[in-house]
Scaffold this active site. Structure first.
Site, PDB file in Angstrom:
ATOM      1  N   GLU A   1     -11.051   3.646   5.859  1.00 18.77           N
ATOM      2  CA  GLU A   1     -10.068   4.852   6.186  1.00 18.77           C
ATOM      3  C   GLU A   1     -10.481   5.578   7.567  1.00 18.77           C
ATOM      4  O   GLU A   1     -10.798   5.427   8.541  1.00 18.77           O
ATOM      5  CB  GLU A   1      -9.068   4.876   5.119  1.00 18.77           C
ATOM      6  CG  GLU A   1      -8.588   5.388   5.483  1.00 18.77           C
ATOM      7  CD  GLU A   1      -7.166   6.515   4.550  1.00 18.77           C
ATOM      8  OE1 GLU A   1      -7.712   6.392   3.112  1.00 18.77           O
ATOM      9  OE2 GLU A   1      -6.263   7.230   4.688  1.00 18.77           O
TER      10      GLU A   1
ATOM     11  N   HIS B   1      -9.382   1.124  -0.866  1.00 17.18           N
ATOM     12  CA  HIS B   1      -9.647   2.013   0.281  1.00 17.18           C
ATOM     13  C   HIS B   1     -10.928   1.570   0.227  1.00 17.18           C
ATOM     14  O   HIS B   1     -11.494   2.136  -0.691  1.00 17.18           O
ATOM     15  CB  HIS B   1      -8.664   3.270  -0.145  1.00 17.18           C
ATOM     16  CG  HIS B   1      -7.524   3.168  -0.264  1.00 17.18           C
ATOM     17  ND1 HIS B   1      -7.038   3.096  -1.432  1.00 17.18           N
ATOM     18  CD2 HIS B   1      -6.681   3.988  -0.288  1.00 17.18           C
ATOM     19  CE1 HIS B   1      -5.332   3.159  -1.315  1.00 17.18           C
ATOM     20  NE2 HIS B   1      -5.587   4.388  -0.602  1.00 17.18           N
TER      21      HIS B   1
ATOM     22  N   ASP C   1       1.754   4.241   2.810  1.00 15.00           N
ATOM     23  CA  ASP C   1       0.322   4.793   2.241  1.00 15.00           C
ATOM     24  C   ASP C   1       1.436   6.095   1.517  1.00 15.00           C
ATOM     25  O   ASP C   1       1.768   5.833   0.107  1.00 15.00           O
ATOM     26  CB  ASP C   1       0.107   5.213   2.729  1.00 15.00           C
ATOM     27  CG  ASP C   1      -1.472   5.790   2.542  1.00 15.00           C
ATOM     28  OD1 ASP C   1      -2.055   5.646   1.340  1.00 15.00           O
ATOM     29  OD2 ASP C   1      -2.386   6.438   3.189  1.00 15.00           O
ATOM     30  N   ASP C   2       2.024   7.116   2.164  1.00 14.23           N
ATOM     31  CA  ASP C   2       2.077   8.217   1.310  1.00 14.23           C
ATOM     32  C   ASP C   2       3.264   8.532   2.605  1.00 14.23           C
ATOM     33  O   ASP C   2       3.700  10.092   2.812  1.00 14.23           O
ATOM     34  CB  ASP C   2       1.442   9.495   1.242  1.00 14.23           C
ATOM     35  CG  ASP C   2       0.134   9.590   0.744  1.00 14.23           C
ATOM     36  OD1 ASP C   2       0.164   8.712  -1.108  1.00 14.23           O
ATOM     37  OD2 ASP C   2      -1.080   8.700   1.254  1.00 14.23           O
TER      38      ASP C   2
ATOM     39  N   HIS D   1       1.080  -0.889  -0.011  1.00 18.79           N
ATOM     40  CA  HIS D   1       0.238   0.356  -0.106  1.00 18.79           C
ATOM     41  C   HIS D   1       1.246   1.446  -0.360  1.00 18.79           C
ATOM     42  O   HIS D   1       0.980   1.510   1.190  1.00 18.79           O
ATOM     43  CB  HIS D   1      -0.654  -0.148   1.417  1.00 18.79           C
ATOM     44  CG  HIS D   1      -1.942   1.056   1.288  1.00 18.79           C
ATOM     45  ND1 HIS D   1      -3.260   1.340   2.470  1.00 18.79           N
ATOM     46  CD2 HIS D   1      -2.004   1.780   1.052  1.00 18.79           C
ATOM     47  CE1 HIS D   1      -3.270   2.635   2.073  1.00 18.79           C
ATOM     48  NE2 HIS D   1      -2.944   3.310   0.899  1.00 18.79           N
TER      49      HIS D   1
HETATM   50  N1  ADE Z   1      -4.333   8.773  -1.740  1.00 21.29           N
HETATM   51  C1  ADE Z   1      -3.597   8.726  -1.140  1.00 21.29           C
HETATM   52  N2  ADE Z   1      -3.508   8.212  -0.413  1.00 21.29           N
HETATM   53  C2  ADE Z   1      -4.592   8.227   0.378  1.00 21.29           C
HETATM   54  C3  ADE Z   1      -5.062   7.728   1.142  1.00 21.29           C
HETATM   55  N3  ADE Z   1      -5.343   7.189   2.586  1.00 21.29           N
HETATM   56  N4  ADE Z   1      -6.620   7.237   1.547  1.00 21.29           N
HETATM   57  C4  ADE Z   1      -7.406   7.592   0.387  1.00 21.29           C
HETATM   58  N5  ADE Z   1      -6.779   7.826  -1.290  1.00 21.29           N
HETATM   59  C5  ADE Z   1      -5.215   7.643  -0.731  1.00 21.29           C
HETATM   60 ZN    ZN Z   2      -3.732   5.107   0.600  1.00 21.82          ZN
END
Ligand code: ADE
Ligand code: ZN
Length: 367
Positions: free
Chosen positions: A220, A217, A298-299, A37
């Site tokens: 969340e 996703h 994730d990011d 992810h």
């Molecule tokens: N795009 C990038 N990160 C995300 C996340 N945590 N939830 C949904 N879309 C995303």
């Molecule tokens: Zn994500």
């Protein structure tokens, strides 16, 4: 009852109780891992944003790297997405996409990531006039180099932005088909609230028809019903995040029984205020419920850490996370890979076993 390890390895799991927590940071750093992810646009570091802005003559709304980084104070998913989509505006050419992905693969390899199934958001780029070919071929070239130079298996998963229409998603999938061999699956990301999975039933049906893997996703910020929708309507094979499943015991039982992978992202959940602190993150509870959860970043450029940072910060914050949990997380990451042949999967399990066995062998003998 602790159901956190896969049943086939109960013998080692029992022995693991002898391992002190003090050995875990080194073990976690060294162990081979799969990352499942990870949004490639979420690895765009401020320094690279400035470099690409200059290279491409794009004007940025921030005077410096420091000023940009200071803007990374998020209150929820949408407040992050606004900054994240703006940052991606510097990506224009095939070389930009290559540079972005290559920088991630180098960092991932340093964290002992040996397999990565990486998300990309083509609509974020094609809507600005960037050709689909530049996006996919730049990323694909970096995947080939990751394999050749780093020994890292890298695959791509094309994600649809759920704040846009299904029609747009369908057109995006068709536009990507000339490069069908460059990606292994489709995903669903962006703003979850009020964008339930059911809105994307047809595009996921089309993706399945094309033999693509499906992930989404869900859970969340959205409710447990969105996880059920992703499973029942989209036929998702992994749930990205999924932390809110814990609000529904029947759903937890279903996910555990099916060994449905949940790609959990602890530092993301912290930064986007899904959890109040890492100490209160439900990762341990998820494992103790028998869920196939693993750790992901994730990011990472926006959330303060790559994969090993996520592992180490969780284990630092929750003193009840043990060697058994560490072992389960590592093993689950390989159990959940789509594009890993069975022999390689077993080899990774054996490497993890060997690392833990070696740590056990170094313990002072008692009695
Ligand atoms: N795009 C990038 N990160 C995300 C996340 N945590 N939830 C949904 N879309 C995303
Ligand atoms: Zn994500």
């Amino acid at each position: 009852m602790d159901k956190s390890t896969h049943p086939s390895n109960d013998a080692l799991a029992l022995k693991l109780d002898a391992l002190p927590r003090s050995v875990l940071p080194t073990l976690l750093r060294q162990a081979p891992k799969a990352e499942l992810h990870l949004h490639i646009e979420g690895t765009l570091e401020p320094e690279l944003i400035f470099k690409l802005a200059q290279r491409n003559g794009v004007r940025l709304g921030y005077p410096s790297v420091q000023a940009l980084r200071a803007a990374y104070a998020f209150t929820d998913l949408q407040s992050f997405l606004d900054v994240y989509y703006a940052g991606a505006g510097v990506l224009l050419t095939e070389q930009d996409f290559f540079d972005l992905a290559w920088a991630y693969f180098e960092r991932a390899a340093a964290d002992a990531v040996v397999h990565a199934e990486v998300f990309f958001d083509p609509q974020t780029h094609t809507s600005r006039g960037v050709p689909m070919q530049a996006v996919i071929l730049g990323l694909h070239r970096a995947c080939l180099r990751a394999q050749a130079d780093l020994g890292l298996n890298a695959r791509l998963i094309l994600c649809f932005l759920r704040h846009l229409s299904e029609k747009d998603a369908l057109a995006t999938l068709e536009a990507a088909l000339p490069w069908r061999d460059c990606f292994i699956g489709v995903g669903l990301d962006s703003a979850e609230q009020d964008n339930p999975p059911e809105r994307f039933a047809r595009v996921f049906a089309r993706a399945r028809e094309l033999g693509l893997h499906c992930v989404a996703h869900a859970g969340e910020e959205g409710p447990p019903a969105y996880i059920e929708g992703a499973l029942d309507v989209l036929q998702a094979e992994r749930i990205d995040h999924g932390v809110r499943c814990l609000e529904d015991p029947a759903l937890v039982q279903r996910l555990a029984q099916a060994r449905m992978p949940l790609t959990v992202c602890p530092l993301s959940n912290l930064k986007l205020c899904v959890v109040p602190s890492l100490a209160q993150h439900p990762l341990r509870r998820m494992l103790d419920e028998g869920l196939c959860a693993m750790v992901n970043s994730d990011d990472p450029a926006y959330f303060g850490g790559y994969l090993n940072d996520n592992f180490l910060r969780c284990f630092e914050a929750d003193p009840a996370l043990t060697a058994r949990h560490a072992y389960a997380l590592l093993r689950n990451s390989f159990e959940a890979c789509f594009d890993l042949d069975e022999a390689s999967r077993q080899q990774r399990y054996q490497q993890i076993d060997a690392l833990f066995e070696a740590a056990l062998a170094q313990l002072p003998k008692t009695g």
